[in-house]
Structure formats: structure tokens, C-alpha cells
Design a protein around this motif. Structure first.
Motif, PDB file in Angstrom:
ATOM      1  N   ILE A  75       0.836  -1.290   0.025  1.00  0.00           N
ATOM      2  CA  ILE A  75      -0.231   0.216  -0.076  1.00  0.00           C
ATOM      3  C   ILE A  75       0.727   1.217   0.260  1.00  0.00           C
ATOM      4  O   ILE A  75       0.548   2.037  -0.729  1.00  0.00           O
ATOM      5  CB  ILE A  75      -1.406  -0.257   1.097  1.00  0.00           C
ATOM      6  CG1 ILE A  75      -2.092  -0.848   1.063  1.00  0.00           C
ATOM      7  CG2 ILE A  75      -2.003   1.057   1.116  1.00  0.00           C
ATOM      8  CD1 ILE A  75      -2.909  -1.434   2.872  1.00  0.00           C
ATOM      9  N   VAL A  76       1.503   1.425   1.482  1.00  0.00           N
ATOM     10  CA  VAL A  76       2.924   2.471   0.694  1.00  0.00           C
ATOM     11  C   VAL A  76       3.679   2.671  -0.486  1.00  0.00           C
ATOM     12  O   VAL A  76       3.811   3.940  -0.717  1.00  0.00           O
ATOM     13  CB  VAL A  76       3.656   2.083   2.276  1.00  0.00           C
ATOM     14  CG1 VAL A  76       4.961   3.586   2.721  1.00  0.00           C
ATOM     15  CG2 VAL A  76       3.201   1.591   3.796  1.00  0.00           C
ATOM     16  N   TRP A  77       4.104   1.527  -1.093  1.00  0.00           N
ATOM     17  CA  TRP A  77       4.963   1.848  -2.151  1.00  0.00           C
ATOM     18  C   TRP A  77       4.400   1.701  -3.196  1.00  0.00           C
ATOM     19  O   TRP A  77       3.581   0.366  -3.240  1.00  0.00           O
ATOM     20  CB  TRP A  77       6.641   1.690  -1.723  1.00  0.00           C
ATOM     21  CG  TRP A  77       7.043   2.283  -0.565  1.00  0.00           C
ATOM     22  CD1 TRP A  77       7.735   3.457  -0.859  1.00  0.00           C
ATOM     23  CD2 TRP A  77       7.437   1.552   0.670  1.00  0.00           C
ATOM     24  NE1 TRP A  77       8.309   3.513   0.648  1.00  0.00           N
ATOM     25  CE2 TRP A  77       8.261   2.281   1.276  1.00  0.00           C
ATOM     26  CE3 TRP A  77       7.479   0.088   1.554  1.00  0.00           C
ATOM     27  CZ2 TRP A  77       9.140   2.373   3.188  1.00  0.00           C
ATOM     28  CZ3 TRP A  77       7.953  -0.082   2.879  1.00  0.00           C
ATOM     29  CH2 TRP A  77       8.940   1.476   3.067  1.00  0.00           C
ATOM     30  N   PRO A  78       4.826   1.763  -4.302  1.00  0.00           N
ATOM     31  CA  PRO A  78       4.605   0.896  -5.764  1.00  0.00           C
ATOM     32  C   PRO A  78       5.333  -0.279  -5.886  1.00  0.00           C
ATOM     33  O   PRO A  78       5.791  -0.635  -4.939  1.00  0.00           O
ATOM     34  CB  PRO A  78       5.456   1.772  -6.666  1.00  0.00           C
ATOM     35  CG  PRO A  78       6.009   2.743  -6.045  1.00  0.00           C
ATOM     36  CD  PRO A  78       5.551   2.931  -4.233  1.00  0.00           C
ATOM     37  N   TYR A  79       4.423  -1.040  -6.036  1.00  0.00           N
ATOM     38  CA  TYR A  79       4.275  -2.634  -6.204  1.00  0.00           C
ATOM     39  C   TYR A  79       6.693  -3.418  -6.283  1.00  0.00           C
ATOM     40  O   TYR A  79       6.781  -4.030  -5.925  1.00  0.00           O
ATOM     41  CB  TYR A  79       3.827  -3.878  -7.201  1.00  0.00           C
ATOM     42  CG  TYR A  79       2.146  -3.500  -6.540  1.00  0.00           C
ATOM     43  CD1 TYR A  79       1.994  -3.614  -5.138  1.00  0.00           C
ATOM     44  CD2 TYR A  79       1.324  -4.027  -7.289  1.00  0.00           C
ATOM     45  CE1 TYR A  79       0.865  -4.129  -4.869  1.00  0.00           C
ATOM     46  CE2 TYR A  79      -0.553  -3.715  -7.050  1.00  0.00           C
ATOM     47  CZ  TYR A  79      -0.377  -3.457  -5.622  1.00  0.00           C
ATOM     48  OH  TYR A  79      -1.772  -3.610  -5.329  1.00  0.00           O
ATOM     49  N   ALA A  82       7.867  -2.681  -2.929  1.00  0.00           N
ATOM     50  CA  ALA A  82       7.369  -2.714  -2.060  1.00  0.00           C
ATOM     51  C   ALA A  82       7.837  -4.772  -1.917  1.00  0.00           C
ATOM     52  O   ALA A  82       8.037  -5.038  -1.117  1.00  0.00           O
ATOM     53  CB  ALA A  82       6.227  -2.527  -2.080  1.00  0.00           C
ATOM     54  N   ILE A  83       7.704  -4.683  -3.243  1.00  0.00           N
ATOM     55  CA  ILE A  83       8.306  -6.240  -3.381  1.00  0.00           C
ATOM     56  C   ILE A  83       9.978  -6.321  -2.885  1.00  0.00           C
ATOM     57  O   ILE A  83      10.170  -7.265  -2.488  1.00  0.00           O
ATOM     58  CB  ILE A  83       8.197  -6.920  -5.098  1.00  0.00           C
ATOM     59  CG1 ILE A  83       6.435  -7.502  -5.059  1.00  0.00           C
ATOM     60  CG2 ILE A  83       8.717  -8.285  -5.016  1.00  0.00           C
ATOM     61  CD1 ILE A  83       6.332  -7.233  -6.097  1.00  0.00           C
ATOM     62  N   MET A  84      10.493  -6.215  -3.566  1.00  0.00           N
ATOM     63  CA  MET A  84      12.352  -5.405  -3.380  1.00  0.00           C
ATOM     64  C   MET A  84      12.027  -5.559  -1.689  1.00  0.00           C
ATOM     65  O   MET A  84      13.429  -5.876  -1.030  1.00  0.00           O
ATOM     66  CB  MET A  84      12.356  -4.387  -4.155  1.00  0.00           C
ATOM     67  CG  MET A  84      14.253  -4.727  -3.867  1.00  0.00           C
ATOM     68  SD  MET A  84      15.536  -3.301  -4.730  1.00  0.00           S
ATOM     69  CE  MET A  84      14.648  -1.967  -3.739  1.00  0.00           C
ATOM     70  N   LEU A  85      11.600  -4.607  -1.166  1.00  0.00           N
ATOM     71  CA  LEU A  85      11.966  -4.405   0.022  1.00  0.00           C
ATOM     72  C   LEU A  85      11.714  -5.517   0.858  1.00  0.00           C
ATOM     73  O   LEU A  85      12.378  -5.593   1.873  1.00  0.00           O
ATOM     74  CB  LEU A  85      10.924  -3.089   0.782  1.00  0.00           C
ATOM     75  CG  LEU A  85      12.005  -1.496  -0.268  1.00  0.00           C
ATOM     76  CD1 LEU A  85      11.023   0.051   0.640  1.00  0.00           C
ATOM     77  CD2 LEU A  85      13.344  -1.835   0.743  1.00  0.00           C
ATOM     78  N   ALA A  86      10.345  -6.059   0.814  1.00  0.00           N
ATOM     79  CA  ALA A  86      10.208  -7.023   1.446  1.00  0.00           C
ATOM     80  C   ALA A  86      10.884  -8.228   1.064  1.00  0.00           C
ATOM     81  O   ALA A  86      11.236  -9.065   2.487  1.00  0.00           O
ATOM     82  CB  ALA A  86       8.536  -7.555   0.807  1.00  0.00           C
TER      83      ALA A  86
END
Length: 191
Positions: A75-79, A82-86
Motif C-alpha cells: 500500500i505504501v510503495w509501488p509494487y 515494495a516487493i524488493m524491500l519485502a
């Protein structure tokens, strides 16, 4: 034996003290206030993602499920971000839990893993990366999987490669679907 018990008591007391200080200084109120966390993560440049990773690395090895972090990241970042950070967050948290089990708490972890699971030690060690990828596809980023692998003879190299590959589908699913579900239910509650 006594110094080990004293260190454990001191560690638990230290964590309890930190938690009490967090609440006493208003940390919980700030975190639960509307918009503060999202603003910290998105409006502070590179600091937001670094805070996200640090919190993930410090809490997930203790048993906090990765979903708690991955769904909001969608929700917070573009996918793609967000996927890279996760993925980075999960890799770091998994390595911390794996290393902790391997180097500091081997006996404690072994005592808590069912005996039937130790039957797979040889297969995990001799199977290379493949059994670790399969384990991750089934159990994802659950800390007990990291702990289990930490007390086996699996090499750190195979652990990292197998984990890195095996968690990709789960990370993508939880970031995209989890973020979408949170937004969906948030929209329902506002109507």
C-alpha cells in the motif's frame, strides 16, 4: 550454567525495559495515530525504507509473521519497490534467525523442534539448494523454518540461495494480494 541463566534473565529484563520505555515515551500512541507511519515511510526519502527493513530485521526473527510487513508495503510503495524491500527484509530476517539458531541457541532450538523433523537433516544437507527452496515454498518466511535450518548442517550458502529463490512467490503474493486486501477492506469500512 549459572552465567548463561543470568544473561538470559538480563536479556529478557532489557527487552521488557525497552518495551516499557517505548510505551512510556508515547511510542505506541505515535505509531497508532493516523498517518504517522505512512508519512515516516514515504516522506523521509531513503530513511523510510531503511526503518522498514530495520524493524523487519529486529522483529521477524522473534516470531512476528512477515505478512504483517509485506501487506502494508504494497500500500505504501509501488509494487516493484515494495516487493524488493519485502524480499530484502525477509532475507535479512531469515539470516538473523538462522544465525541465531546456529551460533547462539542451538540447544534451545533443537529442544523445541519435534524429533521427527531432525530425520530430515541429512536430506537437507545433501540435497543442496532444492530442499531449501521446497521448504520455503511450503513454509514461506516463518521463523521456525529459519530456526530449523539453523540447527541442521545446511551450509550458509545453500541456505541463502534456497531462501532467496523459495520466498519469491510468497513475497509477491503477500505484497500484491495483501496490499489489495487491506485497501479493499479499508474502502469497505469508509463506505
Amino acid at each position: 550454567m549459572r552465567p548463561l541463566v543470568n544473561r538470559r534473565i538480563a536479556a529478557v529484563a532489557g527487552l521488557a525495559g525497552i518495551a516499557a520505555l517505548f510505551f512510556a515515551l508515547g511510542g505506541y500512541t505515535w505509531v497508532t495515530a493516523d498517518g504517522n507511519v505512512e508519512e515516516l515511510l514515504t516522506e523521509t526519502g531513503v530513511i523510510g525504507p531503511l526503518v522498514f527493513l530495520a524493524v523487519m530485521w529486529c522483529t521477524q526473527p522473534l516470531g512476528i509473521p512477515g505478512f504483517v510487513f509485506m501487506a502494508p508495503a504494497g500500500i505504501v510503495w509501488p509494487y516493484p519497490l515494495a516487493i524488493m524491500l519485502a524480499w530484502i527484509g525477509n532475507m535479512g530476517a531469515s539470516y538473523i534467525a538462522f544465525s541465531f539458531a546456529r551460533w547462539f541457541a542451538r540447544d534451545w532450538v533443537k529442544a523445541r523442534i519435534p524429533a521427527r523433523m531432525h530425520e530430515y537433516d541429512d536430506r537437507l544437507e545433501s540435497g543442496g539448494v532444492r530442499p531449501i527452496v521446497l521448504l520455503r515454498l511450503v513454509f514461506g518466511q516463518l521463523p521456525p523454518a529459519d530456526w530449523l535450518l539453523g540447527v541442521t548442517r545446511v551450509s550458509t550458502r545453500n541456505f541463502l540461495i534456497g531462501t532467496g529463490i523459495g520466498i519469491i512467490p510468497g513475497v509477491v503474493l503477500f505484497v500484491v494480494a495483501g496490499g489489495g486486501l487491506i485497501e479493499f477492506f479499508g474502502d469497505l469500512s469508509t463506505t
